[in-house]
Design a protein around this motif. Structure first.
Motif, PDB file in Angstrom:
ATOM      1  N   LYS A  72       0.829  -1.200   0.000  1.00  0.00           N
ATOM      2  CA  LYS A  72       0.000   0.000   0.000  1.00  0.00           C
ATOM      3  C   LYS A  72       0.867   1.255   0.000  1.00  0.00           C
ATOM      4  O   LYS A  72       0.591   2.230  -0.698  1.00  0.00           O
ATOM      5  CB  LYS A  72      -0.922  -0.011   1.221  1.00  0.00           C
ATOM      6  N   VAL A  75       2.371   1.634  -3.509  1.00  0.00           N
ATOM      7  CA  VAL A  75       1.379   2.136  -4.461  1.00  0.00           C
ATOM      8  C   VAL A  75       1.159   3.636  -4.260  1.00  0.00           C
ATOM      9  O   VAL A  75       1.083   4.408  -5.218  1.00  0.00           O
ATOM     10  CB  VAL A  75       0.051   1.361  -4.312  1.00  0.00           C
ATOM     11  N   ALA A  76       1.061   4.035  -3.013  1.00  0.00           N
ATOM     12  CA  ALA A  76       0.883   5.459  -2.739  1.00  0.00           C
ATOM     13  C   ALA A  76       2.076   6.268  -3.238  1.00  0.00           C
ATOM     14  O   ALA A  76       1.925   7.360  -3.805  1.00  0.00           O
ATOM     15  CB  ALA A  76       0.682   5.670  -1.238  1.00  0.00           C
ATOM     16  N   LEU A  78       4.110   5.420  -5.736  1.00  0.00           N
ATOM     17  CA  LEU A  78       4.055   5.457  -7.197  1.00  0.00           C
ATOM     18  C   LEU A  78       3.024   6.470  -7.686  1.00  0.00           C
ATOM     19  O   LEU A  78       3.262   7.183  -8.666  1.00  0.00           O
ATOM     20  CB  LEU A  78       3.719   4.066  -7.737  1.00  0.00           C
ATOM     21  N   GLU A  79       1.894   6.498  -7.028  1.00  0.00           N
ATOM     22  CA  GLU A  79       0.877   7.471  -7.418  1.00  0.00           C
ATOM     23  C   GLU A  79       1.405   8.892  -7.276  1.00  0.00           C
ATOM     24  O   GLU A  79       1.175   9.752  -8.129  1.00  0.00           O
ATOM     25  CB  GLU A  79      -0.378   7.279  -6.559  1.00  0.00           C
ATOM     26  N   GLY A  80       2.153   9.119  -6.193  1.00  0.00           N
ATOM     27  CA  GLY A  80       2.739  10.444  -6.018  1.00  0.00           C
ATOM     28  C   GLY A  80       3.763  10.757  -7.092  1.00  0.00           C
ATOM     29  O   GLY A  80       3.825  11.881  -7.605  1.00  0.00           O
ATOM     30  N   VAL A  82       3.820   9.494 -10.154  1.00  0.00           N
ATOM     31  CA  VAL A  82       3.093   9.740 -11.404  1.00  0.00           C
ATOM     32  C   VAL A  82       2.560  11.166 -11.443  1.00  0.00           C
ATOM     33  O   VAL A  82       2.636  11.862 -12.460  1.00  0.00           O
ATOM     34  CB  VAL A  82       1.949   8.716 -11.558  1.00  0.00           C
ATOM     35  N   GLU A  83       2.014  11.608 -10.331  1.00  0.00           N
ATOM     36  CA  GLU A  83       1.514  12.982 -10.276  1.00  0.00           C
ATOM     37  C   GLU A  83       2.635  13.991 -10.483  1.00  0.00           C
ATOM     38  O   GLU A  83       2.475  14.986 -11.183  1.00  0.00           O
ATOM     39  CB  GLU A  83       0.823  13.219  -8.933  1.00  0.00           C
TER      40      GLU A  83
END
Length: 311
Positions: A72, A75-76, A78-80, A82-83
């Motif tokens: 988790k 994933v968080a 990676l999301e950051g 990507v942003e």
């Protein structure tokens, strides 16, 4: 008297019967108690095994939970990222342009490595470029037009300037849209296109095509500053095809005709290696020694010393 005896016998029998009945009940109760004790023991053993199994599972459950938490977090993260990338690049089109530019640079570096490896006689495991990454260009094929003009067709080839037969328009087939006449290519542009096409063919491991184009270049532009390079790379094409006798002859021409060229030390090295590939040890050692003596600080000399140390 007889009655008394009968009464006495009856009483004794009754007492004995009661005693037997009680003993059987006692024995039955003892058996039931024993069975219950056995069942209790088995239950205790089962409970103990279950408890042990639960104890063994708990660490695994803890590890799984820990991994899930870690995933988790990843994933968080990676999301950051990507942003952040989206914010920095602005849009997907810009990102794709950057990726395309990086891919081209990587292809150029790999091409340079292949060329360098070939010149130094070093094996490399780089794969050949795919057709998608590098589309071969057509080689200009010089054909004199009836009007004297050299015209390239849609594939980039040089063809005769005579007009091609036009398709007669019919009711079903619309007349083709006239295209502007192609411009005449300057000789230096033709030479440059031919040389680059040969390099591209070599980089794609189409060695026969590369050798043929460099041979055409050398014959057509003998006074070009790249004539020595064209002859040297013919030798490289033969060398990669394991045609070492032909490679030896090509390198020999560079050595004799272009001693002032920057390909001269490379020709000495590769001719020496070609001799060694043919089992001509003395000739190979002679060329490599000549290279080391004349160009002691060159990269080619270092490579030659490595080969001489093996002999």
């Amino acid at each position: 008297m007889r009655i008394a005896i009968r009464v006495t016998v009856l009483c004794i029998s009754t007492v004995f019967l009661f005693a037997c009945v009680k003993q059987e009940q006692v024995n039955l109760l003892e058996r039931k108690i024993s069975q219950q004790d056995q069942q209790i023991l088995e239950l205790n053993n089962s409970v103990g095994s279950t408890s042990q199994a639960l104890e063994n599972v708990r660490p695994e459950q803890a590890d799984i939970l820990s991994e899930l938490k870690g995933m988790k977090v990843a994933v968080a993260t990676l999301e950051g990222q990507v942003e952040d990338v989206q914010n920095e690049t602005g849009d997907v089109a810009t990102l794709q342009a950057n990726v395309s530019d990086i891919t081209k640079r990587i292809a150029q570096i790999e091409s340079a490595l292949r060329m360098m490896s070939s010149q130094l006689g070093i094996e490399n495991s780089l794969p050949a470029p795919t057709a998608a990454a590098s589309t071969p260009q057509a080689v200009p094929n010089q054909q004199q037009a009836s009007s004297g003009a050299m015209l390239p067709n849609q594939n980039g080839q040089v063809v005769s300037g005579a007009a091609q037969a036009a398709t007669t328009p019919t009711a079903q087939t619309p007349a083709p849209t006239p295209t502007p006449a192609p411009q005449k290519l300057a000789p230096e542009d033709l030479a440059d296109a031919l040389y680059k096409s040969a390099l591209q063919a070599f980089n794609e491991r189409r060695y026969e095509d590369a050798q043929r184009m460099w041979s055409e270049y050398e014959k057509t532009y003998p006074k070009s500053k790249l004539a020595a390079n064209a002859k040297f790379w013919q030798g490289e094409a033969y060398f990669q095809m394991k045609n070492y006798p032909r490679a030896t002859l090509a390198y020999e021409e560079v050595i004799k005709k272009y001693s002032k060229s920057n390909k001269y030390p490379q020709a000495l090295l590769k001719q020496g290696l070609s001799f060694l590939k043919q089992g001509k040890t003395n000739a190979g050692k002679f060329r490599l020694t000549q290279l080391v003596q004349n160009f002691p600080k060159s990269v080619e000399a270092k490579r030659a010393k490595q080969e001489l140390a093996k002999k």
